[in-house]
Design a protein around this motif. Structure first.
Motif, mmCIF file in Angstrom:
data_model
loop_
_atom_site.group_PDB
_atom_site.id
_atom_site.type_symbol
_atom_site.label_atom_id
_atom_site.label_comp_id
_atom_site.label_asym_id
_atom_site.label_seq_id
_atom_site.Cartn_x
_atom_site.Cartn_y
_atom_site.Cartn_z
ATOM 1 N N LEU A 294 0.784 -1.285 0.092
ATOM 2 C CA LEU A 294 -0.025 -0.026 0.113
ATOM 3 C C LEU A 294 0.880 1.251 0.188
ATOM 4 O O LEU A 294 0.429 2.234 -0.817
ATOM 5 N N ALA A 295 1.876 1.237 0.868
ATOM 6 C CA ALA A 295 2.892 2.328 0.769
ATOM 7 C C ALA A 295 3.446 2.491 -0.713
ATOM 8 O O ALA A 295 3.521 3.603 -0.997
ATOM 9 N N THR A 296 3.856 1.475 -1.215
ATOM 10 C CA THR A 296 4.371 1.572 -2.557
ATOM 11 C C THR A 296 3.434 2.273 -3.622
ATOM 12 O O THR A 296 3.641 3.124 -4.343
ATOM 13 N N LEU A 297 1.955 1.823 -3.374
ATOM 14 C CA LEU A 297 1.200 2.495 -4.299
ATOM 15 C C LEU A 297 0.853 3.837 -4.036
ATOM 16 O O LEU A 297 0.408 4.551 -4.879
ATOM 17 N N ALA B 177 4.453 -2.072 -6.996
ATOM 18 C CA ALA B 177 3.908 -2.447 -5.647
ATOM 19 C C ALA B 177 3.532 -3.914 -5.714
ATOM 20 O O ALA B 177 4.031 -4.434 -4.554
ATOM 21 N N VAL B 178 2.826 -4.504 -6.544
ATOM 22 C CA VAL B 178 2.669 -6.123 -6.331
ATOM 23 C C VAL B 178 3.926 -6.573 -6.477
ATOM 24 O O VAL B 178 4.307 -7.754 -5.868
ATOM 25 N N LEU B 179 4.834 -6.257 -7.386
ATOM 26 C CA LEU B 179 6.491 -7.084 -7.406
ATOM 27 C C LEU B 179 7.022 -6.753 -6.097
ATOM 28 O O LEU B 179 7.620 -7.838 -5.593
ATOM 29 N N ILE B 180 6.872 -5.519 -5.480
ATOM 30 C CA ILE B 180 7.681 -5.534 -4.341
ATOM 31 C C ILE B 180 7.078 -6.456 -3.235
ATOM 32 O O ILE B 180 7.699 -7.086 -2.306
ATOM 33 N N GLY B 181 5.789 -6.237 -3.102
ATOM 34 C CA GLY B 181 4.870 -7.195 -2.260
ATOM 35 C C GLY B 181 5.456 -8.520 -1.999
ATOM 36 O O GLY B 181 5.530 -9.388 -1.386
#
Length: 571
Positions: free
Chosen positions: A193-196, A212-216
């Motif tokens: 969420l923070a990345t988003l 965001a999804v990749l980092i998660g």
């Protein structure tokens, strides 16, 4: 008119034909390829997340983007719209999936597609103009709240099972399971969420949800290396391979044709083709069709404002109907135009519906090529992605502005739609909201209709008005909500007079209620010996009176083409 000519008159494939007629060359194709690739990459994780939020395995969201996304672009009326699963449908689809399973959800989508086709054939596309902004903001904000609430379980890593139906019951269940909060899942969700939130500040062309999804996913993989596993698509969703073995995550195969009731585990449920079962699905199908029409046409209007082009509302409904009618036979759930993806499509340089068709092919290639890898996407990251989608669709800034600056009536409509969407039902919310908005609007319009005594106005000083006569001026629409009040006031102003002139050049509209009230006034005047002259009627009121059969009455009621003519003949 033949069926073929009638469909052509509905402008099937309007957007594509318009682009071809304007001239479609290699340059436009290159721009459509870039835009389609961009939106296709965006659509893959979103489609899966929205399918999961709707209560079905993630591949059905991909099937929707592939089949419905391609067909709607091919046959629809908006050149930049991108269709697929959207967040707005989650509050309708999730209860259907819980009650009737995937086969029931697919059958409801088929019924909704048929209803959308019927709307197009009846040319109801422009009815979207009659839905007030307070209503659309109210139910979209309510939907956003429900979606965000549904994601809290995965966001916090709670093993809470299917959510209860009632909104308050959902919160009760979440609170009960809260002691089981899973720290690693919460960490993955927060980082995603923070990345988003922060990624757009870098002002890169790469959409925020991809990194965001990749980092998660990388964080979840790292945590699993330290025996801190996080639930993923592969650990939650499985499928059967042709050889009878079980796969995990997304089946990397093309969507296959089958009857909607045969999709799902265990060979489906063929009883859903019975009339009794279909009747149970009709209310949900109607809600899907109504929301699909509203969302797709609103999206088309937004894109018209961005591009300066014009869409065909009925053609867009026709395309949405075809897409939703066909997609369930390939496992696709309900689809409609997605404003965020459509806006991204336009900003990426799209020139025609070909971009949306390419987006569908990109999703297809991504599913086949990346199927095994998609199984590693963590559920908390998908929940965070949907929370951001819910926030964006809520249009909170518009809602706050409406609450601060709009008239009290619009605020009441917004709060009513919002509350009913969250706590009861979206269809009820839209119905009540539109009716409430209409009633408040009629009250305001009725308040604008006025009657005044202008007997002694300076404008009439050149006309000798007999002492026992009066001139009453009516201004405003004379319809059922205002007519009784206006003529009750006219009774008071006409008391004690031998005659009155009703000066009606300011009456723009007269309806049946107005005619009835006028006739009642004339009858009451006749009972007390007061004559009535109606002067300067406009075309619409005159036509209404003629249709109602209201004719001059000797020595009691007559009509005059102008006020001057009426005053000259007073005795």
């Amino acid at each position: 008119m033949s069926h073929r000519r009638y469909l052509f008159s509905l402008k099937i494939g309007y957007a594509l034909r318009e682009c071809v007629a304007e001239g479609y060359g290699a340059g436009a194709l290159r721009k459509d390829l870039v835009a389609g690739l961009t939106v296709g990459v965006i659509a893959i994780p979103l489609s899966m997340a929205l399918a999961i939020a709707s209560g079905v395995p993630p591949q059905h969201g991909l099937y929707t983007a592939i089949i419905a996304g391609f067909l709607i672009a091919l046959t629809g009326g908006s050149r930049f719209s991108v269709s697929g699963p959207t967040a707005a449908f989650v509050v309708i689809l999730y209860p259907v999936a819980q009650s009737h399973g995937l086969p029931g959800l697919l059958m409801a989508s088929v019924l909704a597609g048929a209803m959308l086709l019927l709307m197009a054939l009846c040319r109801l596309g422009r009815l979207i103009e009659y839905i007030p902004q307070a209503v659309t903001l109210g139910f979209t904000a309510g939907i956003a709240v429900v979606i965000a609430t549904l994601q809290l379980s995965d966001f916090l890593g709670l093993n809470s099972g299917p959510a209860p139906e009632g909104y308050l019951q959902k919160w009760v269940a979440l609170i009960q399971y809260l002691p089981g909060l899973h720290g690693p899942s919460l960490l993955v969700a927060v980082v995603t969420l923070a990345t988003l939130i922060l990624w757009p500040r870098l002002r890169t062309p790469l959409p925020a949800h991809l990194p965001a999804v990749l980092i998660g996913s990388l964080l979840a993989w790292g945590l699993s290396r330290y025996q801190l596993p996080v639930e993923t698509l592969g650990s939650r969703f499985t499928f059967l391979l042709p050889d009878g073995s079980r796969g995990y995550g997304i089946p990397p195969v093309l969507p296959a044709f089958d009857w909607p009731w045969n999709h799902g585990a265990g060979g489906g449920d063929s009883h859903l083709w019975s009339w009794a079962s279909l009747r149970e699905l009709v209310p949900a199908a109607f809600a899907i069709a109504m929301l699909g029409a509203i969302e797709s046409l609103l999206c088309a209007v937004v894109l018209d404002g961005m591009s300066g082009k014009r869409h065909s509302a009925n053609s867009e409904l026709l395309g949405q109907g075809i897409g939703n009618l066909v997609a369930p036979f390939f496992g696709g759930i309900t689809a409609t135009a997605a404003i965020a993806r459509s806006a991204a499509n336009f900003k990426a340089g799209a020139r025609s519906p070909v971009a949306s068709m390419i987006h569908a092919l990109v999703v297809l290639l991504g599913m086949v090529a990346l199927g095994p890898w998609l199984a590693y996407l963590p559920m908390p990251a998908m929940a965070a992605l949907l929370m951001m989608v819910a926030w964006n669709m809520s249009e909170a800034h518009k809602a706050v502005r409406l609450l601060r600056r709009a008239p009290l009536g619009e605020v009441l409509v917004f709060l009513t739609c919002f509350s009913l969407t969250v706590f009861l039902d979206m269809v009820v919310a839209i119905t009540v909201g539109v009716l409430l908005a209409a009633l408040l609007f009629m009250r305001e319009i009725a308040a604008m209709t006025r009657i005044s005594d202008i007997t002694h106005s300076p404008r009439l000083r050149d006309y000798p008005i007999p002492g026992q006569w009066g001139v009453l001026k009516i201004v405003g629409p004379l319809f059922f909500a205002a007519a009784d009040r206006v003529f009750a006031e006219a009774d008071e102003l006409a008391a004690g007079r031998s005659g009155v002139v009703l000066y009606m050049d300011g009456v723009s509209v007269l309806d049946g209620g107005g005619v009835s009230a006028l006739q009642g006034f004339v009858d009451r005047c006749a009972a007390r010996g007061c004559r009535v002259v109606v002067a300067d009627l406009g075309f619409q009121p005159l036509k209404t009176l003629a249709r109602a059969g209201m004719a001059p009455q000797a020595e009691q009621l007559r009509f005059s083409p102008s006020l001057d003519e009426a005053l000259k003949t007073l005795t």
